[in-house]
Scaffold this motif. Structure first.
Motif, PDB file in Angstrom:
ATOM      1  N   VAL A  66      -0.918   0.016 -20.669  1.00  0.00           N
ATOM      2  CA  VAL A  66      -1.597   1.186 -19.700  1.00  0.00           C
ATOM      3  C   VAL A  66      -2.052   0.249 -18.464  1.00  0.00           C
ATOM      4  CG1 VAL A  66      -3.770   2.329 -19.411  1.00  0.00           C
ATOM      5  CG2 VAL A  66      -2.204   2.798 -21.475  1.00  0.00           C
ATOM      6  N   GLY A  67      -2.726  -1.133 -18.918  1.00  0.00           N
ATOM      7  CA  GLY A  67      -3.018  -2.015 -17.769  1.00  0.00           C
ATOM      8  C   GLY A  67      -1.976  -2.317 -16.869  1.00  0.00           C
ATOM      9  N   SER A  68      -0.754  -2.645 -17.224  1.00  0.00           N
ATOM     10  CA  SER A  68       0.254  -3.096 -16.257  1.00  0.00           C
ATOM     11  C   SER A  68       0.727  -1.954 -15.612  1.00  0.00           C
ATOM     12  CB  SER A  68       1.527  -3.553 -17.062  1.00  0.00           C
ATOM     13  OG  SER A  68       2.048  -2.734 -17.927  1.00  0.00           O
ATOM     14  N   PHE A  69       0.635  -0.624 -16.082  1.00  0.00           N
ATOM     15  CA  PHE A  69       1.092   0.573 -15.483  1.00  0.00           C
ATOM     16  C   PHE A  69       0.006   1.006 -14.345  1.00  0.00           C
ATOM     17  CE2 PHE A  69       0.469   5.165 -14.680  1.00  0.00           C
ATOM     18  CZ  PHE A  69       1.731   5.569 -14.139  1.00  0.00           C
ATOM     19  N   ALA A  70      -1.151   0.755 -14.811  1.00  0.00           N
ATOM     20  CA  ALA A  70      -2.590   1.010 -13.405  1.00  0.00           C
ATOM     21  C   ALA A  70      -1.997  -0.123 -12.362  1.00  0.00           C
ATOM     22  CB  ALA A  70      -3.574   0.814 -14.459  1.00  0.00           C
ATOM     23  N   ALA A  71      -1.996  -1.355 -12.768  1.00  0.00           N
ATOM     24  CA  ALA A  71      -1.967  -2.377 -11.845  1.00  0.00           C
ATOM     25  C   ALA A  71      -0.640  -2.017 -11.114  1.00  0.00           C
ATOM     26  CB  ALA A  71      -1.689  -3.734 -12.543  1.00  0.00           C
ATOM     27  N   GLY A  72       0.420  -1.618 -11.586  1.00  0.00           N
ATOM     28  CA  GLY A  72       1.746  -1.443 -10.702  1.00  0.00           C
ATOM     29  C   GLY A  72       1.424  -0.335  -9.608  1.00  0.00           C
ATOM     30  N   LEU A  73       0.737   0.759 -10.406  1.00  0.00           N
ATOM     31  CA  LEU A  73       0.355   2.002  -9.395  1.00  0.00           C
ATOM     32  C   LEU A  73      -0.418   1.497  -8.289  1.00  0.00           C
ATOM     33  CD1 LEU A  73       0.917   5.121  -9.580  1.00  0.00           C
ATOM     34  CD2 LEU A  73      -1.328   5.228 -10.895  1.00  0.00           C
ATOM     35  N   VAL A  74      -1.644   0.667  -8.436  1.00  0.00           N
ATOM     36  CA  VAL A  74      -2.475   0.524  -7.624  1.00  0.00           C
ATOM     37  C   VAL A  74      -1.821  -0.534  -6.434  1.00  0.00           C
ATOM     38  CG1 VAL A  74      -4.546  -1.098  -6.841  1.00  0.00           C
ATOM     39  CG2 VAL A  74      -4.447   0.631  -9.001  1.00  0.00           C
ATOM     40  N   VAL A  75      -1.084  -1.351  -6.899  1.00  0.00           N
ATOM     41  CA  VAL A  75      -0.208  -2.245  -5.909  1.00  0.00           C
ATOM     42  C   VAL A  75       0.830  -1.308  -5.145  1.00  0.00           C
ATOM     43  CG1 VAL A  75       1.594  -4.019  -5.901  1.00  0.00           C
ATOM     44  CG2 VAL A  75      -0.387  -4.327  -7.221  1.00  0.00           C
ATOM     45  N   ALA A  76       1.489  -0.524  -5.742  1.00  0.00           N
ATOM     46  CA  ALA A  76       2.510   0.202  -5.064  1.00  0.00           C
ATOM     47  C   ALA A  76       1.610   1.227  -3.974  1.00  0.00           C
ATOM     48  CB  ALA A  76       3.315   1.125  -5.921  1.00  0.00           C
ATOM     49  N   GLY A  77       0.698   1.754  -4.410  1.00  0.00           N
ATOM     50  CA  GLY A  77      -0.198   2.839  -3.564  1.00  0.00           C
ATOM     51  C   GLY A  77      -0.784   1.948  -2.259  1.00  0.00           C
ATOM     52  N   THR A  78      -1.321   0.712  -2.664  1.00  0.00           N
ATOM     53  CA  THR A  78      -1.845   0.075  -1.552  1.00  0.00           C
ATOM     54  C   THR A  78      -0.765  -0.384  -0.595  1.00  0.00           C
ATOM     55  OG1 THR A  78      -3.598  -0.734  -3.069  1.00  0.00           O
ATOM     56  CG2 THR A  78      -3.338  -1.906  -0.944  1.00  0.00           C
ATOM     57  N   LEU A  79       0.228  -0.790  -1.096  1.00  0.00           N
ATOM     58  CA  LEU A  79       1.338  -1.052  -0.033  1.00  0.00           C
ATOM     59  C   LEU A  79       1.919   0.033   0.523  1.00  0.00           C
ATOM     60  CD1 LEU A  79       3.310  -3.532   0.669  1.00  0.00           C
ATOM     61  CD2 LEU A  79       4.700  -2.686  -1.200  1.00  0.00           C
ATOM     62  N   LEU A  80       2.088   1.059  -0.032  1.00  0.00           N
ATOM     63  CA  LEU A  80       2.376   2.310   0.711  1.00  0.00           C
ATOM     64  C   LEU A  80       1.618   2.616   2.030  1.00  0.00           C
ATOM     65  CD1 LEU A  80       4.641   4.537   0.912  1.00  0.00           C
ATOM     66  CD2 LEU A  80       3.163   5.843  -0.749  1.00  0.00           C
ATOM     67  N   GLN A  81       0.243   2.553   1.468  1.00  0.00           N
ATOM     68  CA  GLN A  81      -0.646   3.089   2.616  1.00  0.00           C
ATOM     69  C   GLN A  81      -0.676   1.943   3.849  1.00  0.00           C
ATOM     70  OE1 GLN A  81      -4.361   2.956   0.626  1.00  0.00           O
ATOM     71  NE2 GLN A  81      -4.236   5.203  -0.253  1.00  0.00           N
ATOM     72  N   LYS A  82      -0.532   0.636   3.196  1.00  0.00           N
ATOM     73  CA  LYS A  82      -0.462  -0.098   4.479  1.00  0.00           C
ATOM     74  C   LYS A  82       0.903  -0.136   5.441  1.00  0.00           C
ATOM     75  CE  LYS A  82      -3.457  -3.643   2.451  1.00  0.00           C
ATOM     76  NZ  LYS A  82      -3.796  -4.848   2.275  1.00  0.00           N
ATOM     77  N   LEU A  83       1.986   0.331   4.578  1.00  0.00           N
ATOM     78  CA  LEU A  83       3.051   0.274   5.435  1.00  0.00           C
ATOM     79  C   LEU A  83       3.148   1.813   6.203  1.00  0.00           C
ATOM     80  CD1 LEU A  83       5.613  -0.885   2.829  1.00  0.00           C
ATOM     81  CD2 LEU A  83       5.150  -1.796   4.982  1.00  0.00           C
ATOM     82  N   LEU A  84       2.489   2.505   5.773  1.00  0.00           N
ATOM     83  CA  LEU A  84       2.342   4.041   6.641  1.00  0.00           C
ATOM     84  C   LEU A  84       1.394   3.848   7.777  1.00  0.00           C
ATOM     85  CD1 LEU A  84       2.157   6.867   3.671  1.00  0.00           C
ATOM     86  CD2 LEU A  84       4.068   6.312   5.353  1.00  0.00           C
ATOM     87  N   ARG A  85       0.365   2.895   7.604  1.00  0.00           N
ATOM     88  CA  ARG A  85      -0.599   2.947   8.609  1.00  0.00           C
ATOM     89  C   ARG A  85       0.363   2.006   9.685  1.00  0.00           C
ATOM     90  NH1 ARG A  85      -4.814   0.723   5.402  1.00  0.00           N
ATOM     91  NH2 ARG A  85      -5.415   2.208   4.262  1.00  0.00           N
ATOM     92  N   ARG A  86       0.932   1.052   9.325  1.00  0.00           N
ATOM     93  CA  ARG A  86       1.733   0.113  10.261  1.00  0.00           C
ATOM     94  C   ARG A  86       2.788   1.096  10.931  1.00  0.00           C
ATOM     95  NH1 ARG A  86       5.122  -5.010   8.040  1.00  0.00           N
ATOM     96  NH2 ARG A  86       6.033  -5.674  10.239  1.00  0.00           N
ATOM     97  N   ARG A  87       3.519   1.982  10.185  1.00  0.00           N
ATOM     98  CA  ARG A  87       4.510   2.824  10.752  1.00  0.00           C
ATOM     99  C   ARG A  87       3.714   3.700  11.827  1.00  0.00           C
ATOM    100  NH1 ARG A  87       7.806   7.374   7.651  1.00  0.00           N
ATOM    101  NH2 ARG A  87       9.005   7.933   9.445  1.00  0.00           N
ATOM    102  N   VAL A  88       2.405   4.109  11.536  1.00  0.00           N
ATOM    103  CA  VAL A  88       2.100   5.281  12.558  1.00  0.00           C
ATOM    104  C   VAL A  88       1.591   4.376  13.895  1.00  0.00           C
ATOM    105  CG1 VAL A  88      -0.142   6.616  12.929  1.00  0.00           C
ATOM    106  CG2 VAL A  88       1.608   6.976  10.780  1.00  0.00           C
ATOM    107  N   SER A  89       1.116   3.127  13.582  1.00  0.00           N
ATOM    108  CA  SER A  89       0.303   2.314  14.877  1.00  0.00           C
ATOM    109  C   SER A  89       1.642   2.001  15.587  1.00  0.00           C
ATOM    110  CB  SER A  89      -0.361   1.293  14.304  1.00  0.00           C
ATOM    111  OG  SER A  89       0.418   0.341  13.514  1.00  0.00           O
ATOM    112  N   VAL A  90       2.858   1.681  15.265  1.00  0.00           N
ATOM    113  CA  VAL A  90       4.020   1.135  15.847  1.00  0.00           C
ATOM    114  C   VAL A  90       4.415   2.068  16.750  1.00  0.00           C
ATOM    115  CG1 VAL A  90       6.132   0.188  15.835  1.00  0.00           C
ATOM    116  CG2 VAL A  90       4.450  -0.615  14.128  1.00  0.00           C
TER     117      VAL A  90
END
Length: 136
Positions: free
Chosen positions: A112-136
């Motif tokens: 459960v911990g590794s699933f949650a950590a992976g989900l948080v990392v993937a979500g954070t990365l996706l949000q940063k990439l989407l913000r980067r895509r919108v600002s470019v």
């Protein structure tokens, strides 16, 4: 006029003319796995040798497409029957069922911990990439 049904000559087919394609591909895959294992043993990398061999196959395949074509006849049947490769771990899990039951809490926490950590990392990365895509 019909096409010539005779197979291409040995010189036209390259170095593996007398070796069946599946055996040549299997030799390539096993050779890269062996090279990865040797590299891990020499350097002490904390990664399985098969993973290093797979990374080498990826790097070689990105550079030379012929490497992928050479490995494909052996890789396709392995991928087609991939479920058979899960039999030994399944048997091991069943033979060690009492150990798994005794350690169910820590195992569940790890899963459960590794699933949650992976989900948080993937979500954070996706949000940063989407913000980067919108600002470019």
């Amino acid at each position: 006029m019909p096409a010539d049904p005779s197979p291409p000559s040995a010189s036209a087919r390259g170095w593996g003319a007398h070796v069946p394609a599946v055996l040549a591909g299997l030799a390539l895959l096993l050779g890269l796995q062996l090279a990865g294992t040797v590299l891990v043993d020499l350097t002490g990398l904390p990664v399985p040798g098969a993973v290093v061999g797979l990374a080498a196959l990826l790097a070689l395949g990105a550079r030379w497409r012929g490497v992928v074509a050479r490995a494909e006849p052996a890789g396709a049947p392995l991928l087609k029957h991939l479920q058979l490769l899960f039999v030994p771990p399944g048997v091991g899990a069943l033979t060690q069922l009492s150990t798994l039951v005794q350690n169910a809490g820590p195992l569940a926490l790890a899963v459960v911990g590794s699933f949650a950590a992976g989900l948080v990392v993937a979500g954070t990365l996706l949000q940063k990439l989407l913000r980067r895509r919108v600002s470019v």
